[in-house]
Design a protein around this motif. Structure first.
Motif, short mmCIF file in Angstrom:
data_model
loop_
_atom_site.label_atom_id
_atom_site.label_comp_id
_atom_site.label_asym_id
_atom_site.label_seq_id
_atom_site.Cartn_x
_atom_site.Cartn_y
_atom_site.Cartn_z
N ALA A 21 13.94 9.12 4.11
CA ALA A 21 13.51 9.79 5.60
C ALA A 21 12.16 10.26 5.46
CB ALA A 21 14.56 10.79 5.93
N GLY A 22 11.65 10.72 4.47
CA GLY A 22 10.52 11.30 4.31
C GLY A 22 9.56 10.23 4.30
N GLY A 23 9.79 9.22 3.75
CA GLY A 23 8.65 8.24 3.88
C GLY A 23 8.70 7.53 5.19
N LEU A 24 9.93 7.33 5.77
CA LEU A 24 9.94 6.91 7.25
C LEU A 24 9.04 7.65 8.16
CD1 LEU A 24 10.86 5.41 9.63
CD2 LEU A 24 12.77 6.86 9.65
N ALA A 43 -3.08 -9.03 14.98
CA ALA A 43 -1.59 -8.89 14.81
C ALA A 43 -1.65 -7.80 13.54
CB ALA A 43 -0.94 -10.09 14.28
N VAL A 44 -0.91 -6.59 13.87
CA VAL A 44 -1.12 -5.59 12.91
C VAL A 44 0.27 -4.95 12.67
CG1 VAL A 44 -1.59 -3.05 12.94
CG2 VAL A 44 -3.01 -4.57 14.11
N GLU A 45 0.75 -5.05 11.39
CA GLU A 45 2.31 -4.54 11.08
C GLU A 45 1.93 -3.51 10.30
OE1 GLU A 45 6.26 -6.35 9.37
OE2 GLU A 45 4.48 -7.52 8.83
N GLU A 46 2.71 -2.24 10.69
CA GLU A 46 3.26 -1.14 9.71
C GLU A 46 4.57 -1.80 9.06
OE1 GLU A 46 3.75 1.27 7.25
OE2 GLU A 46 1.88 1.74 8.29
N GLU A 47 4.51 -2.01 7.87
CA GLU A 47 5.62 -2.48 7.02
C GLU A 47 6.59 -1.45 6.56
OE1 GLU A 47 8.87 -4.98 5.64
OE2 GLU A 47 7.06 -5.33 6.95
N GLY A 48 5.83 -0.31 6.44
CA GLY A 48 6.61 0.98 5.68
C GLY A 48 7.74 1.44 6.62
N THR A 101 1.00 -1.35 -0.02
CA THR A 101 -0.01 -0.03 -0.01
C THR A 101 0.95 1.28 -0.07
OG1 THR A 101 -0.14 0.18 2.55
CG2 THR A 101 -1.63 -1.24 1.28
N TYR A 102 2.18 1.24 -0.01
CA TYR A 102 3.06 2.35 -0.10
C TYR A 102 3.79 2.02 -1.24
CZ TYR A 102 5.68 -1.48 2.29
OH TYR A 102 6.02 -2.80 2.72
N ASN A 103 4.41 3.19 -1.71
CA ASN A 103 5.44 3.07 -2.80
C ASN A 103 6.86 2.72 -2.27
OD1 ASN A 103 3.55 3.35 -5.09
ND2 ASN A 103 3.12 5.14 -4.41
N ASP A 104 7.42 1.82 -2.49
CA ASP A 104 8.87 1.23 -1.96
C ASP A 104 9.85 1.75 -2.84
OD1 ASP A 104 10.54 -0.05 -0.43
OD2 ASP A 104 9.58 -2.03 -0.75
N ALA A 105 10.37 2.97 -2.75
CA ALA A 105 11.37 3.82 -3.51
C ALA A 105 11.90 4.94 -2.66
CB ALA A 105 10.83 4.05 -4.70
N SER A 106 12.97 5.16 -3.09
CA SER A 106 13.63 6.26 -2.74
C SER A 106 12.88 7.64 -2.91
CB SER A 106 15.13 6.53 -3.01
OG SER A 106 15.19 6.77 -4.44
N GLU A 107 13.42 8.66 -2.18
CA GLU A 107 12.85 9.79 -2.36
C GLU A 107 12.90 10.72 -3.62
OE1 GLU A 107 14.88 10.44 1.87
OE2 GLU A 107 15.22 9.42 -0.10
N GLU A 108 14.18 10.22 -4.24
CA GLU A 108 14.52 10.93 -5.43
C GLU A 108 13.67 10.14 -6.71
OE1 GLU A 108 17.89 11.66 -2.80
OE2 GLU A 108 16.75 9.67 -3.19
N ASP A 126 19.99 13.53 4.90
CA ASP A 126 18.71 13.58 4.26
C ASP A 126 17.76 14.63 4.81
OD1 ASP A 126 19.13 11.41 2.42
OD2 ASP A 126 17.66 10.02 3.14
N GLY A 127 17.34 15.43 3.75
CA GLY A 127 16.12 16.32 4.18
C GLY A 127 14.76 15.70 3.67
N ILE A 128 13.87 16.67 3.66
CA ILE A 128 12.58 16.34 3.14
C ILE A 128 12.47 15.83 1.73
CG2 ILE A 128 11.33 18.37 4.72
CD1 ILE A 128 11.07 20.14 2.20
N GLY A 129 13.16 16.05 0.83
CA GLY A 129 13.35 15.27 -0.35
C GLY A 129 14.43 14.59 -0.84
N GLY A 130 15.29 14.10 0.36
CA GLY A 130 16.56 13.37 0.04
C GLY A 130 17.72 14.22 0.34
N ALA A 131 18.90 13.63 -0.30
CA ALA A 131 20.15 14.39 -0.02
C ALA A 131 20.09 16.01 -0.76
CB ALA A 131 21.20 13.69 -0.77
N ARG A 132 20.76 16.82 -0.20
CA ARG A 132 20.78 18.23 -0.79
C ARG A 132 19.43 18.83 -0.87
NH1 ARG A 132 26.11 18.91 -2.03
NH2 ARG A 132 27.36 17.32 -2.81
N THR A 133 18.70 18.46 0.06
CA THR A 133 17.34 18.99 0.02
C THR A 133 17.18 19.63 1.42
OG1 THR A 133 15.86 17.42 0.84
CG2 THR A 133 16.10 17.65 -1.50
N GLU A 134 16.06 20.69 1.68
CA GLU A 134 15.75 21.44 2.82
C GLU A 134 15.59 20.39 3.93
OE1 GLU A 134 12.72 24.37 2.43
OE2 GLU A 134 13.34 25.35 0.52
#
Length: 440
Positions: free
Chosen positions: A289-292, A274-279, A229-236, A359-367
């Motif tokens: 970091a944003g996804g986390l 039993a309930v798991e947040e896999e993200g 149910t989440y999109n499993d990828a990096s911020e970039e 890491d910032g809000i959009g990954g490396a070299r972001t705010e």
């Protein structure tokens, strides 16, 4: 804990004098891969350094030793198996111990959830990943390899738990067959969605359909994404593809938890959920970091949902634990007067003389992220650094509230979670059940 040590610990913590007074229902919430760093980041971002998450309000706390039989660091499938059976198993295990189903402390080769079902309890599993994910799947399925997702999903359905909610529609319909979220992947040609309907399940595919499930439903299957149910990828990668962290049509973990508790609590004999947040694990291991941040918010909201239910149903244990510390995120903050981490300005790739990427809000070299206000109303910027892309073997934190929560304190082995949940579900320790059977 070993059997003698566990019983001694229970006595010292003023456990109820009669086994029957221990008995109740269990909501086991598994925010996968979450260590202290994860919860610290969640607190600072959501409620500020002086605030309280739902997780923070759980009164009982213990440190959990996550090692497994042949590794100091676990895998999710190993941790899930240990939670389900209460015994140490090898790293590659998925509901197995070598070529056999594990022999649980109850004296039988049966998982705690199947044991509870046999005792007349209602049971359910919830996962924000696909339903083959082991944090919940190991309670109902046993396979030689974690990759056998078709077989895992078959066993989940044929076990007929009352509630199955998560992603992974692809593993429930035949290869090439169009489902609600995309095409199926099953190689055996079986359509488990149609089989579920024939077996009496109400089947839903979206947040709106879950909300509309009628009262009196006894068996519920929710498939809310083709895979996760989440999109499993990096911020970039997510930014390039224009994808959000989570599917907007899927219910949140808290919404799924609320729905499951409504259904399961209709059983006067109680329940085991039993309930798991896999993200929380997947975004960590991608160093996103944003996804986390979003996954942690959702995990804490599910804890809040379980706690709302528990306050109205005091014979319930809410138990929260991961099985590893995924990638060990670290909050990095410096006074803005240092000119390094500044709100509204892109972060440097790393701190001076420190190779760890920030890491910032959009990954490396972001705010940088901005914390929620502290007690003075001040908001400060921060970044996130990572230790690795792996599940780590550092101790993680167990927290609990409700019946028997006094058993969660001090230092616990990962096998102790089974014992605490068993004591709550059956009103006795596993060894007492073995002794009772031997006297019959």
């Amino acid at each position: 804990l070993g059997a003698a040590a566990f019983l001694s610990c229970a006595a010292q913590q003023s456990a109820p004098a009669t086994p029957a007074s221990l008995r109740g229902s269990v909501s086991f919430i598994h925010p996968d891969g979450t260590g202290l760093g994860h919860w610290g980041l969640a607190r600072i971002h959501q409620v500020g350094p002086d605030g309280m998450l739902a997780w923070d309000t759980l009164p009982s706390i213990a440190l959990y030793r996550p090692h497994v039989r042949d590794s100091l660091a676990p895998a999710s499938n190993t941790g899930g198996t240990i939670h389900a059976y209460g015994v140490k198993v090898p790293l590659e295990s998925y509901g197995m111990n070598g070529d056999k189903i594990p022999l649980a402390p109850s004296g039988e080769r049966i998982s705690l959830m199947r044991d509870a079902m046999r005792d007349g309890r209602s049971v359910g599993i919830i996962n924000t990943g696909h339903l083959g994910e082991p944090g919940t799947g190991c309670f109902l399925a046993s396979v030689p390899k974690r990759s056998m997702v078709d077989e895992i999903c078959r066993q989940l359905l044929e076990g007929k738990p009352n509630v199955i909610l998560g992603g992974g529609e692809a593993y429930f319909i035949p290869r090439g067959v169009e489902g609600r979220h995309g095409k199926g992947r099953r190689a055996d040609g079986r359509n488990l969605v149609e089989e579920a309907r024939a077996a009496g399940y109400t089947v839903v595919f979206t947040r709106e359909e879950l909300a509309a499930v009628p009262a009196g439903t006894t068996h519920l299957l929710g498939l809310f994404a083709l895979n996760d149910t989440y999109n499993d990828a990096s911020e970039e990668s997510l930014a390039r593809r224009g994808l959000p962290h989570y599917s907007p049509t899927a219910p949140t973990l808290a919404e799924m938890t609320d729905a499951a508790l409504r259904l399961l609590s209709a059983n006067p004999k109680g329940f085991f959920l039993a309930v798991e947040e896999e993200g929380t694990d997947n975004f960590s291991n991608l160093n996103n970091a944003g996804g986390l941040r979003e996954a942690m918010r959702r995990a804490d909201a599910a804890i809040a949902a379980a706690e709302r239910f528990r306050r109205d149903h005091p014979d319930t244990l809410v138990l929260v634990a991961a099985d590893s510390d995924a990638s060990r995120p670290q909050l990095i903050s410096t006074p803005e007067s240092d000119g390094v981490i500044l709100r509204g300005k892109p972060l440097p790739l790393s701190l001076p003389n420190d190779p760890a990427q920030l890491d910032g809000i959009g990954g490396a070299r972001t705010e940088p992220f901005i914390a929620a206000p502290d007690a003075r109303g001040v908001r400060m910027p921060f970044a996130v650094a990572w230790a690795s892309h792996q599940d780590g073997g550092d101790p993680v934190v167990v927290r609990a509230a409700g019946i028997n929560c006094e058993l969660v304190r001090g230092d616990l082995d990962n096998t102790a979670l089974y014992r605490i949940m068993h004591a709550t579900l059956f009103g006795m320790w596993p060894e007492q059940r073995v002794a009772a059977r031997s006297q019959q």
